[in-house]
Enzyme design. Structure first.
Site, mmCIF file in Angstrom:
data_model
loop_
_atom_site.group_PDB
_atom_site.id
_atom_site.type_symbol
_atom_site.label_atom_id
_atom_site.label_comp_id
_atom_site.label_asym_id
_atom_site.label_seq_id
_atom_site.Cartn_x
_atom_site.Cartn_y
_atom_site.Cartn_z
ATOM 1 N N HIS A 181 -19.523 11.054 10.596
ATOM 2 C CA HIS A 181 -18.977 9.437 9.624
ATOM 3 C C HIS A 181 -20.313 9.366 8.284
ATOM 4 O O HIS A 181 -21.028 9.378 8.631
ATOM 5 C CB HIS A 181 -19.374 8.035 10.522
ATOM 6 C CG HIS A 181 -19.018 7.836 11.441
ATOM 7 N ND1 HIS A 181 -17.970 6.729 12.485
ATOM 8 C CD2 HIS A 181 -17.922 9.053 12.416
ATOM 9 C CE1 HIS A 181 -17.379 7.615 13.410
ATOM 10 N NE2 HIS A 181 -17.503 8.527 13.910
ATOM 11 N N GLU B 275 -20.924 6.639 7.387
ATOM 12 C CA GLU B 275 -22.128 5.523 7.223
ATOM 13 C C GLU B 275 -23.439 6.864 7.923
ATOM 14 O O GLU B 275 -24.679 5.843 7.507
ATOM 15 C CB GLU B 275 -22.195 4.182 8.291
ATOM 16 C CG GLU B 275 -20.812 3.653 7.997
ATOM 17 C CD GLU B 275 -19.523 4.088 8.039
ATOM 18 O OE1 GLU B 275 -18.701 3.107 8.656
ATOM 19 O OE2 GLU B 275 -19.239 4.917 8.923
ATOM 20 N N CYS C 254 -18.239 1.166 12.765
ATOM 21 C CA CYS C 254 -17.898 1.496 14.954
ATOM 22 C C CYS C 254 -18.923 0.850 15.366
ATOM 23 O O CYS C 254 -20.117 0.596 14.857
ATOM 24 C CB CYS C 254 -17.248 3.203 14.967
ATOM 25 S SG CYS C 254 -18.787 4.037 14.630
ATOM 26 N N CYS D 64 -21.921 3.833 14.849
ATOM 27 C CA CYS D 64 -22.289 2.844 12.894
ATOM 28 C C CYS D 64 -23.649 2.092 12.916
ATOM 29 O O CYS D 64 -24.096 1.830 12.308
ATOM 30 C CB CYS D 64 -21.934 3.300 11.246
ATOM 31 S SG CYS D 64 -20.607 5.171 12.033
#
Length: 142
Positions: A46, A48, A76, A79
């Protein structure tokens, strides 16, 4: 947030959901990435996570206190957990994620007082632009 949007817009080139993230300390970018799950075949890639990893590498340490994460979509659970573990001071996000967001939508892991760290959350920065980028991506895939 503009830099995060720039990174997000590049993600569609490799079939990834357009999400960008930037870690800043003392007004200096120390980590930046767009989603690369499809590109890497890695469920943890991801934006992040990648930007936090880069920031930790630049600072040569896992504690990212004094840092702010700018991200185009609400983080999410994975993260949000990384944000807490990295000790980021602040999270600034664009679009809310009512289906998977854990910085206020489904839960608020980054502000959970039971954990050893809490980050300040600033939602809705350039939310319309961030949301438009995501909507255009998914409409094109349908």
């Amino acid at each position: 947030m503009r830099r995060a949007l720039e990174l997000a817009s590049r993600c569609a080139e490799h079939g990834d959901v357009p999400i960008g993230a930037v870690v800043v300390r003392d007004d200096r970018e120390i980590g930046a990435a767009g989603n690369e799950r499809e590109l890497r075949g890695d469920p943890t890639a991801h934006a992040e996570m990648l930007s936090i990893r880069e920031a930790a590498s630049v600072t040569e340490g896992w504690r990212l206190d004094g840092c702010t994460l700018f991200v185009t979509l609400e983080p999410c659970a994975m993260c949000a957990g990384a944000i807490v573990l990295a000790r980021l001071d602040r999270v600034v996000f664009g679009a809310a994620d009512p289906k998977a967001g854990f910085a206020g939508s489904l839960g608020n892991l980054v502000k959970d007082p039971r954990l050893n760290h809490e980050a300040t959350v600033i939602p809705g920065v350039l939310a319309e632009e961030c949301g438009d980028l995501l909507r255009a991506f998914f409409q094109a895939r349908r």
